[in-house]
Design a protein around this motif. Structure first.
Motif, PDB file in Angstrom:
ATOM      1  N   ALA A 349       0.804  -1.223   0.000  1.00  0.00           N
ATOM      2  CA  ALA A 349       0.000   0.000   0.000  1.00  0.00           C
ATOM      3  C   ALA A 349       0.840   1.279   0.000  1.00  0.00           C
ATOM      4  O   ALA A 349       0.309   2.364   0.248  1.00  0.00           O
ATOM      5  N   THR A 350       2.123   1.179  -0.307  1.00  0.00           N
ATOM      6  CA  THR A 350       2.983   2.366  -0.339  1.00  0.00           C
ATOM      7  C   THR A 350       2.450   3.391  -1.337  1.00  0.00           C
ATOM      8  O   THR A 350       2.244   3.094  -2.516  1.00  0.00           O
ATOM      9  N   TYR A 351       2.214   4.591  -0.850  1.00  0.00           N
ATOM     10  CA  TYR A 351       1.625   5.652  -1.667  1.00  0.00           C
ATOM     11  C   TYR A 351       2.633   6.191  -2.675  1.00  0.00           C
ATOM     12  O   TYR A 351       3.802   6.414  -2.353  1.00  0.00           O
ATOM     13  N   ALA A 352       2.185   6.397  -3.911  1.00  0.00           N
ATOM     14  CA  ALA A 352       3.000   7.031  -4.954  1.00  0.00           C
ATOM     15  C   ALA A 352       2.366   8.373  -5.287  1.00  0.00           C
ATOM     16  O   ALA A 352       1.279   8.416  -5.886  1.00  0.00           O
ATOM     17  N   PRO A 353       3.003   9.489  -4.920  1.00  0.00           N
ATOM     18  CA  PRO A 353       2.408  10.798  -5.193  1.00  0.00           C
ATOM     19  C   PRO A 353       2.396  11.110  -6.684  1.00  0.00           C
ATOM     20  O   PRO A 353       3.110  10.487  -7.478  1.00  0.00           O
TER      21      PRO A 353
END
Length: 447
Positions: A349-353
């Motif tokens: 679930a690592t967010y990618a801006p």
């Protein structure tokens, strides 16, 4: 009657027979119209993959597991046969159907044709027989049946299957003919929008194929929709692949790609066609199956399949559905869906801006002109539980705003039409990375 061989992993056939040789009977089951052994096993034993137990226990009255009939009474083995279930899972692709009214249940079995329809001889046979095809295949020797037929000047090919390209209405048939002008026009528009992610590094081939219309797919569950496209559309896709590999591929490594209905068909290709053609599958760099779920169950149906775990692994499936937070009712998102983040190529679930987004391809809804956006349009976060990519939606239009007719299929907060276009340049970069990785792992092919 033609014999249909099962797809069994070599070495486990004997184990399957031993596991099923001494069943304990728990109950009886009377076959109903529309049943198949897979469906009965799912209801009575808890898993469609245990259909082989029922077949083995009733061999005296099942001459061919593809042919069972209403009012037959089958002994149902004890539902706790775990060893048998594990062995039977290897036979999932051969799940048989009732001749009178064939159905597809769960994920593994593929539809047999109704007796009243013309049946084309299976055109693809290798390490096993592909189940019967419905109708006569489109002639792919006719170049007019290809939307894109390139000069193959690059070392890698892509064969792309476009999404549903027909509308809804009383005048739209359930199966849209391959020469339907409106369908072809929409297909070409989709190719223009999406296929640039592949054309820089690969030769892109796009066959026209008969489609299930939105009328036919309306309100269907995932299994039911897969059954619908598993008829005439599947026949054409397999025929196109046969012709492509025989006449156009010339041994090059390749990418499979699709969107929505095209990805539904790729799901069948990966399960069945590639299982029957390991000589092709060995050259597959990746399969981009966007806009329809690849699930854990798909991995079980064809154990050779692998889902992508990073940016440059090869021989893998790359898949996601793009949504806004809180979307529901998306018929293309199935239980157990697998997905990867198209900005950071992670499975968590690592967010990618949005700053990691290299640029998007967007269609002006009024002029329908495709234009490149400035970089940083869409962000991405993986919803691991649902197996979808979530984009924040700041300044972006949901499908309900751009095409309200489609929101009933994909949900009010879906970005279904933008599975490729939001992440266009990241996907294009990824195609190049996976292609380079494949040649690094196969240096003889690069020579």
């Amino acid at each position: 009657m033609k014999e249909h061989r099962n797809y069994l992993i070599p070495g486990l056939t004997l184990a399957l027979c031993l596991a099923l040789s001494t069943p304990v009977f728990a109950s009886d089951y009377t076959v109903k119209k529309g049943d198949c052994l897979w469906k009965i096993a799912r209801t009575e034993l808890g898993s469609g993959m245990r259909w082989g137990e029922i077949y083995d226990a009733n061999r005296s009255q099942i001459r061919d597991p593809n042919l069972i009939y209403p009012d037959q009474v089958f002994a149902i083995p004890d539902g706790k046969s775990v060893a048998a279930a594990e062995a039977a899972s290897t036979a999932a692709e051969a799940a048989p159907a009732v001749e009178a009214e064939p159905v597809v249940a769960e994920a593994a079995p593929l539809p047999a044709p109704a007796p009243a329809e013309p049946v084309a001889r299976a055109v693809s046979v290798s390490d096993g027989t592909i189940r019967p095809l419905v109708g006569t295949p489109t002639d792919y020797a006719d170049t007019r049946n290809w939307a894109k037929l390139p000069d193959a000047v690059k070392a890698v090919d892509t064969i792309y299957f476009y999404p549903t390209a027909s509308g809804v209405g009383a005048d739209v048939p359930d199966i849209v003919p391959v020469d339907d002008a409106a369908m072809r026009g929409e297909a070409l528009a989709n190719v223009d929008l999406n296929c640039g992610v592949f054309s820089e590094a690969t030769n892109v081939f796009v066959p026209y194929y008969r489609q299930s219309s939105l009328n036919a797919l309306s309100g269907l569950s995932g299994d039911e929709a897969l059954e619908a496209v598993g008829r005439e559309p599947r026949t054409d896709v397999y025929a196109a692949l046969d012709y492509y590999f025989t006449h156009y591929n010339n041994g090059r490594p390749f990418i499979l790609a699709g969107h929505a209905q095209g990805s539904m068909l790729l799901k069948l290709v990966l399960r069945e066609y590639m299982a029957a053609h390991p000589e092709y599958y060995d050259r597959m760099i990746a399969a981009y199956v966007l806009g329809y779920s690849i699930t854990n169950e798909d991995m079980l149906v064809n154990p050779n399949l692998k889902f992508a775990e990073g940016a440059d692994d090869v021989g893998v499936i790359v898949s996601w559905n793009t949504e806004g937070a809180g979307n529901d009712g998306n018929l293309c998102v199935l239980p157990g869906a697998l997905a990867i983040n198209p900005l950071n190529w992670r499975r968590d679930a690592t967010y990618a801006p949005a700053s990691e987004n290299l640029g998007s391809h967007i269609v002006n809804p009024k002029t329908r002109i495709v234009y490149d956006s400035v970089p940083g349009l869409a962000d991405a976060r993986l919803d691991v539980e649902r197996g979808v990519v979530i984009s924040s939606g700041e300044g972006l239009s949901y499908i309900s705003q751009t095409n309200p007719q489609l929101s009933a299929y994909y949900g009010e907060r879906s970005y279904h039409n933008n599975d490729y276009s939001f992440f266009y340049y990241n996907i294009r970069e990824n195609v190049a990375a996976r292609t380079a990785a494949w040649f690094a792992a196969h240096p003889a092919s690069a020579a």
